[in-house]
Design a protein around this motif. Sequence first.
Motif, PDB file in Angstrom:
ATOM      1  N   GLN A  84      36.029  50.391  50.142  1.00 28.32           N
ATOM      2  CA  GLN A  84      35.068  50.712  49.093  1.00 28.32           C
ATOM      3  C   GLN A  84      33.640  50.429  49.548  1.00 28.32           C
ATOM      4  O   GLN A  84      32.724  51.205  49.262  1.00 28.32           O
ATOM      5  CB  GLN A  84      35.374  49.899  47.831  1.00 28.32           C
ATOM      6  N   ARG A  85      33.447  49.334  50.284  1.00 30.89           N
ATOM      7  CA  ARG A  85      32.101  48.996  50.749  1.00 30.89           C
ATOM      8  C   ARG A  85      31.570  50.078  51.694  1.00 30.89           C
ATOM      9  O   ARG A  85      30.395  50.438  51.655  1.00 30.89           O
ATOM     10  CB  ARG A  85      32.101  47.627  51.435  1.00 30.89           C
ATOM     11  N   PRO A 113      22.759  49.343  44.580  1.00 31.38           N
ATOM     12  CA  PRO A 113      24.229  49.296  44.583  1.00 31.38           C
ATOM     13  C   PRO A 113      24.764  48.375  45.669  1.00 31.38           C
ATOM     14  O   PRO A 113      25.797  47.741  45.488  1.00 31.38           O
ATOM     15  CB  PRO A 113      24.621  50.755  44.851  1.00 31.38           C
ATOM     16  N   TRP A 159      30.654  53.048  49.439  1.00 34.86           N
ATOM     17  CA  TRP A 159      29.410  52.778  48.709  1.00 34.86           C
ATOM     18  C   TRP A 159      28.209  52.905  49.646  1.00 34.86           C
ATOM     19  O   TRP A 159      27.177  53.463  49.268  1.00 34.86           O
ATOM     20  CB  TRP A 159      29.459  51.366  48.107  1.00 34.86           C
ATOM     21  N   ILE A 193      28.851  57.449  40.247  1.00 40.05           N
ATOM     22  CA  ILE A 193      30.028  56.587  40.071  1.00 40.05           C
ATOM     23  C   ILE A 193      30.582  56.721  38.654  1.00 40.05           C
ATOM     24  O   ILE A 193      31.797  56.837  38.445  1.00 40.05           O
ATOM     25  CB  ILE A 193      29.675  55.123  40.375  1.00 40.05           C
ATOM     26  N   ALA A 214      27.590  44.055  46.332  1.00 41.32           N
ATOM     27  CA  ALA A 214      27.484  44.869  45.123  1.00 41.32           C
ATOM     28  C   ALA A 214      27.128  43.978  43.939  1.00 41.32           C
ATOM     29  O   ALA A 214      27.401  42.777  43.947  1.00 41.32           O
ATOM     30  CB  ALA A 214      28.804  45.583  44.852  1.00 41.32           C
ATOM     31  N   ALA A 250      33.121  56.112  44.576  1.00 41.03           N
ATOM     32  CA  ALA A 250      32.171  56.622  45.570  1.00 41.03           C
ATOM     33  C   ALA A 250      32.821  57.693  46.438  1.00 41.03           C
ATOM     34  O   ALA A 250      32.176  58.676  46.820  1.00 41.03           O
ATOM     35  CB  ALA A 250      31.653  55.472  46.432  1.00 41.03           C
TER      36      ALA A 250
END
Length: 372
Positions: free
Chosen positions: A16-17, A106, A20, A38, A88, A44
């Motif tokens: 996810q990082r 973000p 993002w 989002i 985040a 993302a």
Amino acid sequence: MDSSSITGNVHLTDAQRIDWLRLIRSDRVGPHTFRSLINHFGSARSALERLPDLARRGGADRPGRIYSEEDARAELAASRQIGVSLLAPGEAGYPPRLATLDDAPPLLGVRGAKDVLMRPMIAVVGSRNASGAGLKFAGTLARDLSDAGFVIASGLARGIDQAAHRASVAGGTLAVLAGGHDKIYPPEHEDLLMAIIASGGAISEMPLGHVPRARDFPRRNRLISGASLGVVVVEAAHRSGSLITARIAAEQGREVFAVPGSPLDPRAAGTNDLIKQGATLITEAADVIQAVEPIMGRPIELREPDDEAPPDFEPNASDRARITDLLGPTPLLLDDLIRMAGTSPAIVRTVLLELELAGRLERHGGGLVSLI
């Protein structure tokens, strides 16, 4: 599903990082657009897949550049190598009050003592070309506030910023950077920054290698005020960057404090004007503490995350034409646009998102939008 990560207490997975980071570093995706994407697509990764189509629908000749997974992984690794975590909103180390802003970064590059950055903050800002009296007062104020348990936030600039940081290093201070973590401005403050991150921290929303430009400093200023309960302006001439910080602070609902100065000193002209406009006059740390204590007593409420994927609203050609025709170079309130368009807010926001990704929309403060 990572739609909850915008507002709740979260911990992003590595995958996810990366997603993002790819999204926020892609062309025409700022914090507002990121949040809209989002909220609209639920993650993302889904938003990245739809970026080209959204830009095309908005009228772009060609889609904007999408940050590659390879570049994102390289940036993440390089950041970690120098001790920078990309966090985040809601993750430990991301200043809690900053996380509540609509345009909160973000992913925020955070370096230093993360636990310190979770404490209440007061910003102290002012003139780069400060007077001796101004520098002495800024140092005394910062030290007293630090002794009272506050983290002092400032911009690592010459003058008042430097005095505030140096006086509060022992208790913890936050340097908010306009450039990347490896491009410190001014360069002579690199040693000061090293001292700051030993017991406090530094934050930046810019990628490594980004050299700060003039337009980056107002953007940086919103982070200084956003992370804080209030902003103290010690000295500021007319049309100074510190007055921009004070204006942004007021828009964010933060307390604005000003130190009075001699009407004969142009370096005090801005602070004296702030007092005339309603800023709280202060002459000692106790004045600040008394004003923010009621705020500290109120919990900061974050919206509950929505675990369900939001519906995929698709405007038709008639919706797009009607909404675009209502827009022009003069800024228009989003609420007025929704009312005049005669359709759902979700449809209007989707069209605005398409226009923004096509490079045709500009967002202003106070919920105003206009065509470029």
